[in-house]
Motif scaffolding. Structure first.
Motif, PDB file in Angstrom:
ATOM      1  N   ASP A   1      25.019  33.412  21.799  1.00 24.82           N
ATOM      2  CA  ASP A   1      23.860  32.874  21.119  1.00 24.82           C
ATOM      3  C   ASP A   1      23.967  31.350  21.030  1.00 24.82           C
ATOM      4  O   ASP A   1      23.028  30.619  21.330  1.00 24.82           O
ATOM      5  CB  ASP A   1      23.832  33.484  19.718  1.00 24.82           C
ATOM      6  CG  ASP A   1      22.474  33.366  19.088  1.00 24.82           C
ATOM      7  OD1 ASP A   1      21.480  33.404  19.823  1.00 24.82           O
ATOM      8  OD2 ASP A   1      22.426  33.222  17.856  1.00 24.82           O
TER       9      ASP A   1
ATOM     10  N   HIS B   1      21.102  28.145  33.063  1.00 20.71           N
ATOM     11  CA  HIS B   1      21.290  29.495  32.559  1.00 20.71           C
ATOM     12  C   HIS B   1      22.629  30.054  33.018  1.00 20.71           C
ATOM     13  O   HIS B   1      23.450  30.481  32.213  1.00 20.71           O
ATOM     14  CB  HIS B   1      20.141  30.368  33.070  1.00 20.71           C
ATOM     15  CG  HIS B   1      20.095  31.717  32.460  1.00 20.71           C
ATOM     16  ND1 HIS B   1      20.677  32.806  33.042  1.00 20.71           N
ATOM     17  CD2 HIS B   1      19.559  32.153  31.295  1.00 20.71           C
ATOM     18  CE1 HIS B   1      20.484  33.858  32.270  1.00 20.71           C
ATOM     19  NE2 HIS B   1      19.809  33.498  31.213  1.00 20.71           N
TER      20      HIS B   1
ATOM     21  N   LEU C   1      22.058  25.516  25.801  1.00 21.98           N
ATOM     22  CA  LEU C   1      21.233  25.439  27.005  1.00 21.98           C
ATOM     23  C   LEU C   1      19.883  24.825  26.668  1.00 21.98           C
ATOM     24  O   LEU C   1      19.427  23.898  27.337  1.00 21.98           O
ATOM     25  CB  LEU C   1      21.044  26.850  27.544  1.00 21.98           C
ATOM     26  CG  LEU C   1      20.404  27.059  28.905  1.00 21.98           C
ATOM     27  CD1 LEU C   1      20.669  28.482  29.374  1.00 21.98           C
ATOM     28  CD2 LEU C   1      18.931  26.792  28.912  1.00 21.98           C
ATOM     29  N   ALA C   2      19.268  25.356  25.625  1.00 19.80           N
ATOM     30  CA  ALA C   2      17.972  24.821  25.221  1.00 19.80           C
ATOM     31  C   ALA C   2      18.110  23.339  24.871  1.00 19.80           C
ATOM     32  O   ALA C   2      17.279  22.515  25.252  1.00 19.80           O
ATOM     33  CB  ALA C   2      17.440  25.604  24.028  1.00 19.80           C
ATOM     34  N   GLY C   3      19.187  23.022  24.205  1.00 17.56           N
ATOM     35  CA  GLY C   3      19.429  21.626  23.841  1.00 17.56           C
ATOM     36  C   GLY C   3      19.572  20.744  25.070  1.00 17.56           C
ATOM     37  O   GLY C   3      19.082  19.615  25.104  1.00 17.56           O
TER      38      GLY C   3
ATOM     39  N   SER D   1      23.252  29.781  24.278  1.00 15.38           N
ATOM     40  CA  SER D   1      21.820  29.738  24.581  1.00 15.38           C
ATOM     41  C   SER D   1      21.191  28.543  23.879  1.00 15.38           C
ATOM     42  O   SER D   1      20.317  27.875  24.430  1.00 15.38           O
ATOM     43  CB  SER D   1      21.130  31.013  24.118  1.00 15.38           C
ATOM     44  OG  SER D   1      21.325  32.030  25.055  1.00 15.38           O
ATOM     45  N   ASP D   2      21.649  28.291  22.667  1.00 17.90           N
ATOM     46  CA  ASP D   2      21.141  27.124  21.945  1.00 17.90           C
ATOM     47  C   ASP D   2      21.528  25.841  22.680  1.00 17.90           C
ATOM     48  O   ASP D   2      20.710  24.934  22.830  1.00 17.90           O
ATOM     49  CB  ASP D   2      21.707  27.081  20.526  1.00 17.90           C
ATOM     50  CG  ASP D   2      20.956  28.022  19.593  1.00 17.90           C
ATOM     51  OD1 ASP D   2      19.947  28.597  20.021  1.00 17.90           O
ATOM     52  OD2 ASP D   2      21.388  28.172  18.440  1.00 17.90           O
TER      53      ASP D   2
ATOM     54  N   GLU E   1      14.909  26.003  39.171  1.00 14.10           N
ATOM     55  CA  GLU E   1      16.010  25.080  39.415  1.00 14.10           C
ATOM     56  C   GLU E   1      16.707  24.716  38.106  1.00 14.10           C
ATOM     57  O   GLU E   1      17.866  24.991  37.884  1.00 14.10           O
ATOM     58  CB  GLU E   1      15.446  23.811  40.044  1.00 14.10           C
ATOM     59  CG  GLU E   1      16.370  23.140  41.027  1.00 14.10           C
ATOM     60  CD  GLU E   1      15.635  21.993  41.695  1.00 14.10           C
ATOM     61  OE1 GLU E   1      15.813  20.866  41.220  1.00 14.10           O
ATOM     62  OE2 GLU E   1      14.881  22.233  42.668  1.00 14.10           O
ATOM     63  N   ARG E   2      15.919  24.125  37.231  1.00 14.92           N
ATOM     64  CA  ARG E   2      16.480  23.539  36.020  1.00 14.92           C
ATOM     65  C   ARG E   2      16.969  24.604  35.041  1.00 14.92           C
ATOM     66  O   ARG E   2      18.103  24.573  34.596  1.00 14.92           O
ATOM     67  CB  ARG E   2      15.384  22.675  35.386  1.00 14.92           C
ATOM     68  CG  ARG E   2      15.803  21.853  34.254  1.00 14.92           C
ATOM     69  CD  ARG E   2      16.264  20.480  34.673  1.00 14.92           C
ATOM     70  NE  ARG E   2      16.627  19.734  33.476  1.00 14.92           N
ATOM     71  CZ  ARG E   2      17.844  19.338  33.198  1.00 14.92           C
ATOM     72  NH1 ARG E   2      18.819  19.540  34.048  1.00 14.92           N
ATOM     73  NH2 ARG E   2      18.097  18.691  32.083  1.00 14.92           N
ATOM     74  N   VAL E   3      16.108  25.551  34.711  1.00 13.79           N
ATOM     75  CA  VAL E   3      16.493  26.584  33.758  1.00 13.79           C
ATOM     76  C   VAL E   3      17.517  27.518  34.381  1.00 13.79           C
ATOM     77  O   VAL E   3      18.523  27.852  33.776  1.00 13.79           O
ATOM     78  CB  VAL E   3      15.265  27.380  33.260  1.00 13.79           C
ATOM     79  CG1 VAL E   3      15.688  28.501  32.334  1.00 13.79           C
ATOM     80  CG2 VAL E   3      14.298  26.453  32.566  1.00 13.79           C
TER      81      VAL E   3
ATOM     82  N   TRP F   1      23.964  41.302  24.805  1.00 18.98           N
ATOM     83  CA  TRP F   1      22.856  40.767  24.048  1.00 18.98           C
ATOM     84  C   TRP F   1      21.889  41.860  23.633  1.00 18.98           C
ATOM     85  O   TRP F   1      21.477  41.949  22.477  1.00 18.98           O
ATOM     86  CB  TRP F   1      22.119  39.708  24.868  1.00 18.98           C
ATOM     87  CG  TRP F   1      21.024  39.122  24.089  1.00 18.98           C
ATOM     88  CD1 TRP F   1      19.707  39.429  24.169  1.00 18.98           C
ATOM     89  CD2 TRP F   1      21.171  38.169  23.047  1.00 18.98           C
ATOM     90  NE1 TRP F   1      19.021  38.719  23.224  1.00 18.98           N
ATOM     91  CE2 TRP F   1      19.890  37.944  22.532  1.00 18.98           C
ATOM     92  CE3 TRP F   1      22.259  37.498  22.495  1.00 18.98           C
ATOM     93  CZ2 TRP F   1      19.662  37.066  21.490  1.00 18.98           C
ATOM     94  CZ3 TRP F   1      22.033  36.614  21.458  1.00 18.98           C
ATOM     95  CH2 TRP F   1      20.753  36.401  20.962  1.00 18.98           C
TER      96      TRP F   1
ATOM     97  N   LEU G   1      18.160  21.091  27.849  1.00 17.54           N
ATOM     98  CA  LEU G   1      16.853  20.818  28.448  1.00 17.54           C
ATOM     99  C   LEU G   1      16.131  19.710  27.685  1.00 17.54           C
ATOM    100  O   LEU G   1      15.448  18.881  28.280  1.00 17.54           O
ATOM    101  CB  LEU G   1      15.983  22.086  28.424  1.00 17.54           C
ATOM    102  CG  LEU G   1      16.354  23.197  29.393  1.00 17.54           C
ATOM    103  CD1 LEU G   1      15.453  24.396  29.192  1.00 17.54           C
ATOM    104  CD2 LEU G   1      16.254  22.701  30.820  1.00 17.54           C
ATOM    105  N   LEU G   2      16.282  19.727  26.371  1.00 19.65           N
ATOM    106  CA  LEU G   2      15.570  18.744  25.558  1.00 19.65           C
ATOM    107  C   LEU G   2      16.326  17.420  25.489  1.00 19.65           C
ATOM    108  O   LEU G   2      15.722  16.360  25.291  1.00 19.65           O
ATOM    109  CB  LEU G   2      15.378  19.278  24.134  1.00 19.65           C
ATOM    110  CG  LEU G   2      14.478  20.507  23.989  1.00 19.65           C
ATOM    111  CD1 LEU G   2      14.433  20.973  22.546  1.00 19.65           C
ATOM    112  CD2 LEU G   2      13.080  20.178  24.480  1.00 19.65           C
TER     113      LEU G   2
ATOM    114  N   THR H   1      10.566  23.868  39.851  1.00 19.52           N
ATOM    115  CA  THR H   1      11.241  23.059  38.848  1.00 19.52           C
ATOM    116  C   THR H   1      11.974  23.936  37.837  1.00 19.52           C
ATOM    117  O   THR H   1      13.136  23.696  37.518  1.00 19.52           O
ATOM    118  CB  THR H   1      10.227  22.175  38.095  1.00 19.52           C
ATOM    119  OG1 THR H   1       9.510  21.412  39.038  1.00 19.52           O
ATOM    120  CG2 THR H   1      10.931  21.265  37.118  1.00 19.52           C
ATOM    121  N   VAL H   2      11.267  24.961  37.378  1.00 12.40           N
ATOM    122  CA  VAL H   2      11.835  25.772  36.312  1.00 12.40           C
ATOM    123  C   VAL H   2      13.007  26.612  36.800  1.00 12.40           C
ATOM    124  O   VAL H   2      14.043  26.677  36.143  1.00 12.40           O
ATOM    125  CB  VAL H   2      10.744  26.666  35.692  1.00 12.40           C
ATOM    126  CG1 VAL H   2      11.362  27.815  34.946  1.00 12.40           C
ATOM    127  CG2 VAL H   2       9.891  25.835  34.766  1.00 12.40           C
TER     128      VAL H   2
END
Lengths: 317, 317
Positions: free
Chosen positions: B105, B24, B111-113, B108-109, B18-20, B41, B115-116, B15-16
């Motif tokens: 940066d 990414h 991306l995290a968003g 990346s935010d 795949e999704r992340v 980075w 996911l949520l 799952t990870v």
DNA sequence: CCAGTCCTCTGACTAGGGTCAGAAAATGGA
DNA sequence: TCCATTTTCTGACCCTAGTCAGAGGACTGG
């Protein structure tokens, strides 16, 4: 979604891609390119149509063809045209292919073991539990909801499964001809709609909405596949249907349900439905629910909904 | 480590990655190859030596050099020899480079968003909490313990930090000259040993063990860096030291500690130490502990240890 | 039966990510 | 001073993972 959450997700991404990613390539890419390994895995023990393989892995047809040829050259697979449609070709693993796949499987186990290895028993248990939670929620986030025609194959699949399930679960069984079944036209715009939930393209649930002019909107045939339960899909269906009903100018949403569907009933309660007197004479219904709904404020798909979770076999037939 | 755990870890990995993984590449690889982005980075706002970059990313020197040249050509970095050692070159981000890094940066935010994004508030909170747990435990699993000489730079770093911390935390302060300090020889085989914990190569903790012939083994100078607390390292140190003491034929492990180190004291209790009468006249000690230990059964690093967790500032000076 | 569509395959091509073997400059120790 | 070592750079390679543009066989509806 605050900054601290974002930061935590990013930290997670870093750690996981580092730790899992590195090990992944190390273990799985040992003798064989990752592409081939993935394909070998996806073919499975039963064999697969090339078409489906392409679809599921999201790969170019030329690329898949090339990979298959390489596997064929290594004697791991055989490719043969289907008898019914000789354009479609079916891949099957040879004995060597099965062995290779088993080896791959063993290495995946090793990989998982390597993650758990350095931890003590309690830590392992906690890690596994947390992974299950992450897994479940990330999976939930990939489920898409789409409006489809009731005659679409995915819709038919879900509705068939739904009937099969309630037939088994209702105390009295279920005979479609004796129920107030909405016909397809009622769940097709402009009279209503049917939502299908899909996970990785596979249908995993449905929920219908009737939008009779001048009367309350009504939830019908809500069902979630057993595999997809625990993802909050029932709640998500309700939120989506509520939003759509509101957008069509309805101010009340209602539904009926059978007493056997206890998880669904508690979902309705926790979602804000009130039990009301019977508003129809559905013979398989024992409970009738109603909820006042508000005018739409935000976009349907992003709108947050109240907390909690519940099983998902659903609104009456 | 049972089959169900392995299976769950594998599902998580699927799952990870795949999704992340997909997100990414999608977000971070947008304008720029992932390799360059990673390097950009890692250079950071302060700049970095090329040598350190290579080390931290684990890349071939030729490859790094090429990547740097490409970034230089785009006007994102400047590379200059260090004044003290002109073989070593230092990379610094230009203004354009800083801007590019900021853009990265932001992505990346995003991306995290992403996911949520599809989740509701409660689900988000649960996902973030579970991610934090996974993150912490996977990090804990990457910490390595090695025996080093007390004069090794990493050892000196830890011991300095340890003294600085107890100086601040002891009610009476701490003056090394008034304490029963073991000299380096006592923590060097065969008289004893010093373990250093490292995370990504950085020292994050130490623990010494004295092995006086014919007397109980003694834990000395146990310390865990603030960043690395909560990973169960204290417990892991104790388990490792206990195993090594047992291997050297000791049947009792003991230590003394200061009353200010409450987390450590509760760790000792929960790990199975019993408080005993003073066995030395260390002026900074308020509590003395002892534990009977068994003969070695399994390998030290893999041996599971009792459950629980505690803070990690440690055994007396 | 034929035109359009579906499915697969082939050949040509690309980019990314990386390895390897030196070369060259700087440094440090004997 | 000289030789070994460290650090970086360069050129020559490699493989994987993919894209793109057809070709050609198989099927289907009219």
């Amino acid at each position: 979604m605050d900054a601290a959450q974002i930061e935590q997700v990013r930290r997670f991404n870093r750690t996981v891609t580092e730790r899992v990613g590195v090990l992944h390539d190390h273990y799985l890419g040992r003798d064989r390119p990752v592409g081939e390994a993935r394909l070998l895995w996806e073919i499975g023990e039963q064999g697969q149509d090339v078409r489906r393989l392409r679809q599921r892995l999201g790969l170019d047809s030329g690329y898949v063809s090339r990979l298959l040829r390489s596997l064929e050259a290594d004697g791991l697979v055989t490719v043969q045209p289907q008898p019914e449609d000789r354009r479609v070709r079916t891949v099957r693993l040879t004995d060597a292919g099965l062995a290779e796949r088993a080896a791959l499987d063993a290495r995946s186990d090793e990989l998982a073991g390597a993650l758990l290895g350095p931890l003590n028993t309690a830590q392992r248990a906690r890690l596994v539990a947390a992974m299950a939670e992450v897994d479940r929620l990330l999976t939930a986030a990939t489920v898409t909801l789409d409006i489809v025609d009731p005659h679409h194959p995915d819709a038919r699949h879900c509705l068939r499964s739904y009937y099969a399930e309630i037939q088994e679960r209702f105390e009295t069984g279920f005979d479609p001809t004796r129920s107030l079944l909405p016909d397809a036209a009622e769940l097709r715009p402009p009279h209503g709609l049917l939502l299908i939930a899909r996970l990785h393209g596979e249908p995993v649930g449905c929920a219908g909405l009737k939008l009779p002019p001048g009367a309350p909107a009504e939830v019908k045939r809500m069902w979630v596949a057993p595999d997809a339960r625990g993802l909050g899909l029932g709640r998500r269906f309700l939120a989506e249907l509520e939003a759509r009903a509101a957008k069509h100018g309805h101010s009340v949403l209602r539904l009926d349900t059978n007493k056997a569907l206890t998880a669904a009933i508690s979902l309705y309660h926790s979602y804000g439905f009130q039990e009301v007197a019977a508003f129809n004479d559905e013979r398989y219904a024992h409970h009738w629910f109603e909820k006042r709904i508000a005018a739409p404020l935000t976009t349907p798909t992003q709108r947050p909904c109240p907390d909690g979770e519940a099983g998902s076999v659903g609104a009456g037939p």
